[in-house]
Design a protein around this motif. Structure first.
Motif, PDB file in Angstrom:
ATOM      1  N   VAL A  41       0.804  -1.310   0.072  1.00 26.37           N
ATOM      2  CA  VAL A  41      -0.184   0.099  -0.015  1.00 26.37           C
ATOM      3  C   VAL A  41       0.960   1.370   0.053  1.00 26.37           C
ATOM      4  O   VAL A  41       1.131   1.635   1.116  1.00 26.37           O
ATOM      5  N   SER A  43       0.881   4.357  -1.376  1.00 23.00           N
ATOM      6  CA  SER A  43       0.555   5.731  -1.586  1.00 23.00           C
ATOM      7  C   SER A  43      -0.022   6.322  -0.137  1.00 23.00           C
ATOM      8  O   SER A  43      -0.586   5.428   0.788  1.00 23.00           O
ATOM      9  N   SER A  45      -1.981   8.448   0.443  1.00 23.82           N
ATOM     10  CA  SER A  45      -3.400   8.918   0.831  1.00 23.82           C
ATOM     11  C   SER A  45      -4.303   7.627   1.110  1.00 23.82           C
ATOM     12  O   SER A  45      -5.268   7.584   1.577  1.00 23.82           O
ATOM     13  N   GLN A  46      -3.717   6.321   0.332  1.00 21.03           N
ATOM     14  CA  GLN A  46      -4.530   5.178   0.858  1.00 21.03           C
ATOM     15  C   GLN A  46      -3.998   4.860   2.190  1.00 21.03           C
ATOM     16  O   GLN A  46      -5.061   4.275   2.828  1.00 21.03           O
ATOM     17  N   ARG A  47      -2.832   5.077   2.618  1.00 17.58           N
ATOM     18  CA  ARG A  47      -2.617   4.577   4.026  1.00 17.58           C
ATOM     19  C   ARG A  47      -3.311   5.397   4.934  1.00 17.58           C
ATOM     20  O   ARG A  47      -3.830   4.998   5.879  1.00 17.58           O
ATOM     21  N   ASN A  49      -6.205   6.610   4.365  1.00 16.71           N
ATOM     22  CA  ASN A  49      -7.775   6.004   4.321  1.00 16.71           C
ATOM     23  C   ASN A  49      -7.860   4.891   5.063  1.00 16.71           C
ATOM     24  O   ASN A  49      -8.737   4.684   5.837  1.00 16.71           O
TER      25      ASN A  49
ATOM     26  N   TRP B 134     -14.345   2.767   0.433  1.00 17.35           N
ATOM     27  CA  TRP B 134     -13.169   3.326   0.565  1.00 17.35           C
ATOM     28  C   TRP B 134     -12.373   3.519  -0.708  1.00 17.35           C
ATOM     29  O   TRP B 134     -12.577   3.210  -1.489  1.00 17.35           O
ATOM     30  N   ALA B 135     -10.975   4.061  -0.112  1.00 20.38           N
ATOM     31  CA  ALA B 135     -10.126   4.544  -1.101  1.00 20.38           C
ATOM     32  C   ALA B 135      -8.843   3.881  -1.109  1.00 20.38           C
ATOM     33  O   ALA B 135      -7.907   4.359  -1.603  1.00 20.38           O
ATOM     34  N   PHE B 136      -8.981   2.511  -0.801  1.00 16.82           N
ATOM     35  CA  PHE B 136      -7.757   1.679  -0.880  1.00 16.82           C
ATOM     36  C   PHE B 136      -7.879   0.274  -1.671  1.00 16.82           C
ATOM     37  O   PHE B 136      -8.914   0.163  -1.681  1.00 16.82           O
ATOM     38  N   SER B 137      -6.975  -0.310  -1.730  1.00 13.62           N
ATOM     39  CA  SER B 137      -6.914  -1.791  -2.628  1.00 13.62           C
ATOM     40  C   SER B 137      -7.432  -2.664  -1.498  1.00 13.62           C
ATOM     41  O   SER B 137      -6.600  -2.984  -0.751  1.00 13.62           O
TER      42      SER B 137
END
Lengths: 150, 424
Positions: A41, A43, A45-47, A49, B134-137
């Motif tokens: 993970v 990025s 911004s993803q972290r 989130n 959500w905004a993650f994988s």
């Protein structure tokens, strides 16, 4: 009042050794998970989130769901016969679970990508599950009442 | 009136907040977490095999079972986790909040366990309903979080082990949990507690701490309350499972009103994950000019659908088993993949790259390892239950192989190319 002790002492040397194994092994598994997250993970911004979702779940549970459950328990349980209380407690737990699943069911139906995702009529499904819940609680209350008082 | 002060752990008087309840629900939840973790790893490594890992096409229903169990056990964890956290809720208000560096570390590990458990179960649930707010994988985060959950769970068991052992040594007599005074070593418990235990079930305690004697007006009632709570948890788990597991267990499908899928519903009676439209192949998949391109050490061949249908066709009854937990058996008819690789001079020991008409996307390309290529039932399927494949099931041709996640059973196949080591 006895001091509250969250980290009790081991009762034997074998147990103490086993606890060290669990701590070290657990820390290794945990570290692998964190490293995996950092590499897969990438990025920021993803972290962020992910962290928001991690914290959000705890806040919703600890500050909303449990206080609500305690409130319902304090208000309702003293006003009903003791033999009904276990069934009503179980019903409240089932209601909380049904609430969470209902969120997924309604959202899944609203965003379905094709007709085979959540193919059922959501309203009817929730009504049926609600009836099952109520019948289960009533049966539990009946069984609780039928138990011979000690 | 000022702001209400936070309660103390002792302010929670329900006999449910008791280590014997906590330990029992904890054992159920712990077992479920281990089952979910192990079945999750099976799914992960089927999709991301390490070089030394053998892939087993047998039993053909293996993945259907492991992934069905993964999702069903994950759903069953919801009531178990709520019950567990409810029983230990007083511990949240421990005072002082932190007593020592070791205690701070312990509380941090519990916070991580609670946060990651709730996160994993809730996002996992939303994922099987294909809802992604959500905004993650999801896949990457779900995998990493699994290790965090299991690691912090193992640490937690290490921290609480003496309490767990003590709590589980209590017996159940006449349907009630009573204390096994004789097996508790003297000195483990305070004298007052041992005395209380002798006083016919007067023992009560805060969940994580040493036992404390609380004024319990009705000891029989307390035992009944604990017993009733455990029964309520068990019934909720069974009820929730009954209303969802039909997405995997076809005979129970009529009961599965809360499941995200019905294994009987979809084109040709099978659910669909990605449709042709969603994959952007609505036109290319039904183009009469479609040909299958075969590439191997012996050269390149192109076969149209008529040529494929004219080959030696085989039938295989195999489940399509989705990572989202649902599965359904169907009768597939098509050409054995090993017959196709033989046409371009490759042996059964070759791995095969499978490419879809779908442009881009994580699952537009897959690798069919040699274990599958060699198997009798690994087909380039052309027909389903006696009819041409529906375009949403991969027309003109799709891969179907035994004991394999559905996302790898590539649809709308355009090209099969031998990767290496396959020279005849």
């Amino acid at each position: 009042m006895r001091e509250y002790d969250a980290t009790p002492a081991s009762t034997s040397r074998g147990q103490a050794a086993l606890r060290w194994v669990l701590w070290i092994g657990g820390a290794a598994l945990l570290a692998f998970g964190v490293l995996t997250a950092l590499t897969t993970v990438p990025s920021t911004s993803q972290r962020i989130n992910v962290l928001l979702w991690l914290a959000g779940g705890v806040v919703v549970h600890d500050a909303v769901l449990v206080p609500l459950a305690l409130l319902v328990g304090v208000v309702v349980l003293p006003r009903v016969p003791p033999s009904w209380r276990p069934a009503l407690r179980g019903g409240l737990l089932a209601l909380a679970v049904l609430g969470i699943v209902a969120v997924a069911l309604v959202a899944g139906a609203a965003t379905r990508a094709n007709p085979s995702v959540v193919p059922q009529d959501v309203g009817a499904a929730l009504a049926l599950a609600g009836i099952v819940l109520v019948v289960g609680v009533l049966v539990g209350m009946f069984l609780g009442g039928a138990r011979r008082p000690r | 009136m000022g702001l209400p002060r936070p309660p103390t752990p002792e302010a929670f008087r329900s006999p449910i907040h008791d280590e014997r309840v906590v330990a029992r629900v904890g054992v159920w939840l712990g077992i479920a977490f281990v089952v979910v973790f192990v079945t999750g790893l099976v799914s992960h490594f089927l999709q991301n095999p390490l070089p030394w890992m053998p892939l087993l096409p047998e039993p053909s229903w293996g993945y259907r079972v492991t992934q069905g169990v993964h999702v069903a056990a994950g759903i069953a964890c919801l009531p178990l986790l709520l019950a567990k956290l409810y029983a230990v809720y007083p511990a949240l208000f421990e005072s002082p909040p932190v007593k020592s560096p070791a205690h701070a570390l312990e509380r941090a590990s519990v916070a991580l366990l609670v946060a990651s458990s709730i996160f994993q179960l809730v996002t996992g649930l939303f994922n099987v309903f294909q809802w992604y707010p959500w905004a993650f994988s999801f896949v990457a985060v779900h995998y990493a979080t699994a290790w965090v959950v299991i690691g912090s769970l193992v640490i937690h068991v290490g921290v609480k082990l003496p309490i767990i052992v003590r709590a589980l040594r209590t017996r159940i007599v006449d349907g009630e949990i009573v204390d096994e005074g004789s097996v508790v070593p003297a000195g483990t418990l305070g004298v007052d507690v041992v005395a209380a235990a002798g006083m016919d079930g007067q023992l009560s305690s805060v969940p994580d701490g040493e036992n404390v004697v609380l004024p319990v007006p009705d000891a029989d009632g307390s035992a009944a309350t604990r017993r009733g709570f455990l029964a309520g948890v068990a019934v909720t788990v069974l009820g929730l499972t009954a209303l969802t597991v039909g997405q995997t267990v076809r005979p129970l499908a009529p009961l599965a009103v809360l499941a995200p899928r019905d294994p009987r519903v979809g084109p040709q009676g099978l659910p669909v994950n990605k449709t042709a439209a969603a994959a952007g192949v609505s036109e290319t998949a039904v183009d009469p000019a479609w040909v299958l391109r075969l590439e191997g050490p012996g050269g390149t061949r192109e076969l149209d659908r008529a040529a494929l249908l004219a080959m030696d066709l085989h039938e295989a009854v195999l489940p399509i088993a989705c990572v989202e937990g649902w599965s359904a058996t169907a009768r597939w008819e098509g050409v054995r993949v090993r017959d196709l690789v033989a046409m371009v001079g490759a042996q059964e020991t070759a791995d095969l790259a499978v490419e879809s008409l779908q442009q881009g996307g994580s699952y537009s390309r897959s690798v069919l390892q040699h274990e599958y290529v060699a198997h009798d039932d690994t087909l380039l399927a052309l027909r389903l239950d006696g009819e041409d494949l529906d375009v949403d099931h991969g027309f003109p041709a799709r891969i179907i192989a035994p004991n394999r996640p559905g996302v790898l059973q590539t649809k709308w196949v355009a090209r099969l190319s031998v990767i290496d080591g396959g020279a005849a």
